[in-house]
Design a protein around this motif. Structure first.
Motif, PDB file in Angstrom:
ATOM      1  N   THR A 251       0.829  -1.214   0.000  1.00 48.46           N
ATOM      2  CA  THR A 251       0.000   0.000   0.000  1.00 48.46           C
ATOM      3  C   THR A 251       0.859   1.258   0.000  1.00 48.46           C
ATOM      4  O   THR A 251       0.463   2.287  -0.546  1.00 48.46           O
ATOM      5  CB  THR A 251      -0.935  -0.002   1.229  1.00 48.46           C
ATOM      6  N   ASP A 254       6.192   0.584  -3.720  1.00 50.22           N
ATOM      7  CA  ASP A 254       6.154  -0.189  -4.960  1.00 50.22           C
ATOM      8  C   ASP A 254       7.000  -1.448  -4.820  1.00 50.22           C
ATOM      9  O   ASP A 254       6.687  -2.498  -5.399  1.00 50.22           O
ATOM     10  CB  ASP A 254       6.663   0.660  -6.126  1.00 50.22           C
ATOM     11  N   LYS A 289      -1.963  -7.702   0.834  1.00 53.15           N
ATOM     12  CA  LYS A 289      -2.469  -7.138  -0.414  1.00 53.15           C
ATOM     13  C   LYS A 289      -2.362  -5.616  -0.393  1.00 53.15           C
ATOM     14  O   LYS A 289      -2.213  -4.994   0.665  1.00 53.15           O
ATOM     15  CB  LYS A 289      -3.920  -7.553  -0.652  1.00 53.15           C
ATOM     16  N   LYS A 290      -2.467  -5.036  -1.570  1.00 54.24           N
ATOM     17  CA  LYS A 290      -2.401  -3.580  -1.707  1.00 54.24           C
ATOM     18  C   LYS A 290      -3.806  -3.001  -1.581  1.00 54.24           C
ATOM     19  O   LYS A 290      -4.741  -3.448  -2.247  1.00 54.24           O
ATOM     20  CB  LYS A 290      -1.794  -3.202  -3.054  1.00 54.24           C
ATOM     21  N   PHE A 291      -3.963  -1.994  -0.714  1.00 57.76           N
ATOM     22  CA  PHE A 291      -5.260  -1.364  -0.501  1.00 57.76           C
ATOM     23  C   PHE A 291      -5.345  -0.047  -1.268  1.00 57.76           C
ATOM     24  O   PHE A 291      -4.331   0.568  -1.610  1.00 57.76           O
ATOM     25  CB  PHE A 291      -5.495  -1.127   0.991  1.00 57.76           C
ATOM     26  N   GLY A 292      -6.593   0.398  -1.501  1.00 58.45           N
ATOM     27  CA  GLY A 292      -6.809   1.616  -2.273  1.00 58.45           C
ATOM     28  C   GLY A 292      -6.456   2.883  -1.532  1.00 58.45           C
ATOM     29  O   GLY A 292      -6.301   3.942  -2.136  1.00 58.45           O
ATOM     30  N   GLY A 293      -6.331   2.814  -0.222  1.00 56.91           N
ATOM     31  CA  GLY A 293      -5.983   3.982   0.559  1.00 56.91           C
ATOM     32  C   GLY A 293      -5.855   3.628   2.017  1.00 56.91           C
ATOM     33  O   GLY A 293      -6.104   2.487   2.438  1.00 56.91           O
ATOM     34  N   GLU A 296      -9.081   2.271   3.914  1.00 54.84           N
ATOM     35  CA  GLU A 296      -9.359   0.866   3.609  1.00 54.84           C
ATOM     36  C   GLU A 296      -8.404  -0.043   4.377  1.00 54.84           C
ATOM     37  O   GLU A 296      -8.805  -1.092   4.895  1.00 54.84           O
ATOM     38  CB  GLU A 296      -9.217   0.633   2.097  1.00 54.84           C
ATOM     39  N   GLN A 300      -9.304  -2.883   7.394  1.00 56.63           N
ATOM     40  CA  GLN A 300      -8.849  -4.269   7.325  1.00 56.63           C
ATOM     41  C   GLN A 300      -8.029  -4.643   8.566  1.00 56.63           C
ATOM     42  O   GLN A 300      -8.166  -5.756   9.094  1.00 56.63           O
ATOM     43  CB  GLN A 300      -8.008  -4.497   6.074  1.00 56.63           C
TER      44      GLN A 300
END
Length: 318
Positions: A251, A254, A289-293, A296, A300
């Motif tokens: 998140t 990269d 996992k990668k979150f949208g912001g 979020e 989680q």
């Protein structure tokens, strides 16, 4: 428990330190799992019954690491310090740590018996059914039995079975690599654990309401699959439930050069920087996992923490 380091050929100093006749369990014993415990306990029983010292011989580093036969053996389920502590708990009197190097790898089965076991006054050797020794693993338990006659009796311990398959270090590693710490714990007889020192991290966890300890694990530990876990953590003699992430924090990054281990301990309020923490893996919750912001991610983390608390409450009631 006496600890004696041995290098081949065995020097007089090692022989002089302990001249008592002994029953000896032989193996690498990575993990000291339930199968290993069965072999060692059998040796201790033999020793007590015959009035011998109860001893263990292990090899360091792992032969597969020295011979380059496995990419996984540059890390251990139980680094040497942890292995020795488990031997101590099993009531072992003496531990021989044999330095395994390329020269020792050339020792024949007969040389191992004549130049190692007999000088150490081994009267009873106890090994697992799949034990191999000597150059290229040429020696098997039956070989040891034949070479030991007439003065070294050999006991061959049958495999320890769990859920229809033998307990093995390989099986434990596979369980950990696939996010099944509960299975690993069943095979080990205790929770799988790693140890490390808390170091300065990015400090982001505190700003979002979940302060985390960034744990730099000690060298030598096998690290389980990346993801989120329910854990028990021990530091300075106290245990805390918590949740831990092993990963690369997608998140916010990269890419990171290597995974990091961050733990949030429930109901802990203090400074852990520079302190040693032992992390016990209870259950795998999810993959990273990668979150949208950030919002979020926070939602989680709350869900992870709730799930971990439920699992750990049930675990601690067992």
């Amino acid at each position: 428990m006496e600890i004696i380091s041995v290098q081949y050929p065995i020097g007089e100093s090692a022989l002089a330190r302990d001249a008592s006749p002994k029953a000896l369990a032989i193996g690498h014993f990575d993990g000291v799992h339930r199968g290993h415990q069965n072999v060692i306990s059998h040796a201790m029983t033999c020793a007590r019954a015959a009035g011998l010292q109860g001893a263990v011989m292990t090899f360091h580093p792992h032969p597969k690491e020295v011979l380059g036969r496995s990419p996984h053996y540059n890390a251990s389920l139980t680094p040497l310090e942890d292995k020795l502590e488990r031997f101590r708990r099993l009531g072992v009197d003496v531990v021989y740590i044999v330095q395994f190097d390329l020269d020792f790898a050339k020792v024949t089965p007969a040389e191992f018996v004549d130049d190692v076991l007999r000088p150490l006054r081994v009267r009873r050797a106890v090994v697992g059914f799949d034990f191999t020794f000597g150059a290229r693993g040429a020696g098997k338990p039956e070989t040891l039995w034949a070479l030991g006659e007439p003065d070294i009796g050999v006991e061959i311990v049958e495999p320890f079975m769990q859920d229809g398959d033998k307990v093995s270090s390989t099986r434990i590693r596979e369980a950990l690599m696939n996010g099944r710490p509960e299975e690993a714990a069943e095979l080990l007889g205790e929770l799988y654990a790693v140890r490390g020192v808390v170091v300065q991290g990015e400090g982001r966890g505190r700003t979002i309401g979940f302060p985390t300890a960034n744990i730099r694990q000690e060298d030598g530990f096998f690290v389980p699959r990346q993801g989120v876990y329910a854990i028990m953590a021990e530091t300075e003699g106290r245990r805390y439930p918590g949740v831990l992430n092993i990963g690369v924090k997608p998140t916010f990054h990269d890419s990171l050069p290597e995974p990091v281990m961050e733990a949030h301990l429930f109901d802990f309020d203090g400074d852990l920087y520079g302190k040693t923490v032992t992390v016990q893996f209870v259950a795998f919750l999810r993959t990273e996992k990668k979150f949208g912001g950030v919002d979020e991610l926070i939602a989680q983390i709350h869900a992870d923490a709730d799930q971990a608390r439920t699992l750990l409450t049930a675990y601690n009631k067992k």
